[in-house]
Motif scaffolding. Structure first.
Motif, short mmCIF file in Angstrom:
data_model
loop_
_atom_site.label_atom_id
_atom_site.label_comp_id
_atom_site.label_asym_id
_atom_site.label_seq_id
_atom_site.Cartn_x
_atom_site.Cartn_y
_atom_site.Cartn_z
N ASP A 65 13.59 14.29 -1.33
CA ASP A 65 13.38 13.05 -2.09
C ASP A 65 12.45 12.09 -1.34
N ALA A 66 12.65 11.98 -0.03
CA ALA A 66 11.81 11.08 0.77
C ALA A 66 10.37 11.55 0.78
N LEU A 67 10.14 12.86 0.91
CA LEU A 67 8.77 13.37 0.92
C LEU A 67 8.13 13.29 -0.46
N ALA A 68 8.92 13.43 -1.51
CA ALA A 68 8.38 13.23 -2.86
C ALA A 68 7.94 11.78 -3.02
N GLY A 69 8.72 10.86 -2.49
CA GLY A 69 8.34 9.46 -2.51
C GLY A 69 7.09 9.19 -1.68
N LEU A 70 6.97 9.92 -0.56
CA LEU A 70 5.78 9.80 0.28
C LEU A 70 4.54 10.24 -0.51
N ALA A 71 4.64 11.33 -1.25
CA ALA A 71 3.51 11.80 -2.06
C ALA A 71 3.10 10.74 -3.07
N SER A 72 4.08 10.13 -3.70
CA SER A 72 3.80 9.09 -4.69
C SER A 72 3.12 7.88 -4.03
N GLU A 73 3.65 7.46 -2.90
CA GLU A 73 3.07 6.31 -2.19
C GLU A 73 1.67 6.62 -1.68
N LEU A 74 1.46 7.82 -1.17
CA LEU A 74 0.14 8.20 -0.70
C LEU A 74 -0.86 8.20 -1.84
N GLY A 75 -0.46 8.70 -3.00
CA GLY A 75 -1.33 8.68 -4.18
C GLY A 75 -1.67 7.26 -4.60
N ARG A 76 -0.66 6.38 -4.58
CA ARG A 76 -0.87 4.98 -4.95
C ARG A 76 -1.86 4.32 -4.01
N ARG A 77 -1.67 4.55 -2.71
CA ARG A 77 -2.55 3.95 -1.72
C ARG A 77 -3.98 4.48 -1.83
N ASN A 78 -4.12 5.75 -2.15
CA ASN A 78 -5.46 6.33 -2.27
C ASN A 78 -6.21 5.78 -3.47
N GLU A 79 -5.52 5.19 -4.42
CA GLU A 79 -6.16 4.59 -5.60
C GLU A 79 -6.61 3.15 -5.35
N LEU A 80 -6.14 2.55 -4.26
CA LEU A 80 -6.47 1.15 -3.99
C LEU A 80 -7.90 1.00 -3.48
N ALA A 81 -8.50 -0.11 -3.81
CA ALA A 81 -9.81 -0.46 -3.26
C ALA A 81 -9.64 -0.76 -1.77
N ALA A 82 -10.70 -0.59 -1.01
CA ALA A 82 -10.63 -0.79 0.44
C ALA A 82 -10.12 -2.17 0.82
N ASP A 83 -10.56 -3.20 0.09
CA ASP A 83 -10.10 -4.56 0.38
C ASP A 83 -8.60 -4.71 0.15
N ASP A 84 -8.10 -4.10 -0.91
CA ASP A 84 -6.66 -4.17 -1.20
C ASP A 84 -5.85 -3.36 -0.19
N LEU A 85 -6.39 -2.23 0.23
CA LEU A 85 -5.69 -1.37 1.18
C LEU A 85 -5.52 -2.06 2.53
N ALA A 86 -6.47 -2.92 2.89
CA ALA A 86 -6.40 -3.63 4.17
C ALA A 86 -5.16 -4.52 4.25
N ASP A 87 -4.64 -4.95 3.10
CA ASP A 87 -3.46 -5.82 3.08
C ASP A 87 -2.15 -5.05 2.99
N VAL A 88 -2.21 -3.74 2.84
CA VAL A 88 -1.01 -2.92 2.73
C VAL A 88 -0.49 -2.61 4.12
N PRO A 89 0.80 -2.80 4.37
CA PRO A 89 1.32 -2.50 5.70
C PRO A 89 1.24 -1.00 6.01
N ARG A 90 1.10 -0.69 7.28
CA ARG A 90 1.10 0.70 7.70
C ARG A 90 2.46 1.32 7.40
N LEU A 91 2.44 2.58 7.06
CA LEU A 91 3.67 3.33 6.82
C LEU A 91 3.76 4.39 7.90
N ILE A 92 4.84 4.37 8.66
CA ILE A 92 5.06 5.33 9.73
C ILE A 92 6.13 6.31 9.27
N VAL A 93 5.80 7.59 9.27
CA VAL A 93 6.73 8.65 8.89
C VAL A 93 7.05 9.41 10.16
#
Length: 116
Positions: free
Chosen positions: A19-47
């Motif tokens: 379940d956690a890795l499925a959530g990671l896939a979803s979050e990674l997909g969401r982050r990859n869709e963000l514009a570079a400026d928006d991504l700069a404001d997203v906190p780092r995710l440590i797995v």
């Protein structure tokens, strides 16, 4: 001892790890869709994955037990982890993995340092 930070998560079962890795896939997909400026404001995710070799073996057995005829052969949780390892840094997702080395000859196990 107090609880960890609200944004941390620990999974003690293979189903929970899935379940956690499925959530990671979803979050990674969401982050990859963000514009570079928006991504700069997203906190780092440590797995962090401890005992990665054993965890991956258990995930594979879990998937074989529950995989349906039309499901992909490779476990989606493993695919998500691979994506995070290969492209996660660009999305501010970092993976720390601890695994025991496989048995090796004594020459491969020993390390020596000598000054030059």
């Amino acid at each position: 001892m107090g609880e960890g930070p609200a944004d941390s998560d620990h999974r003690g079962s293979i189903a929970g790890t899935h379940d956690a890795l499925a959530g990671l896939a979803s979050e990674l997909g969401r982050r990859n869709e963000l514009a570079a400026d928006d991504l700069a404001d997203v906190p780092r995710l440590i797995v962090a994955i401890d005992e990665a070799n054993a965890t991956l073996r258990r995930l594979a057995r879990y998937w074989e037990a529950f995989r349906g005829r039309d499901d992909p052969r490779t476990f989606p949780a493993v695919t998500a982890l691979e994506e995070a390892l290969w492209s996660g840094r660009a999305a501010r997702v970092h993976v720390i993995s601890a695994a025991r080395p496989r048995a090796a000859s004594s020459e491969q196990r020993s390390t020596s340092c000598s000054p030059r």
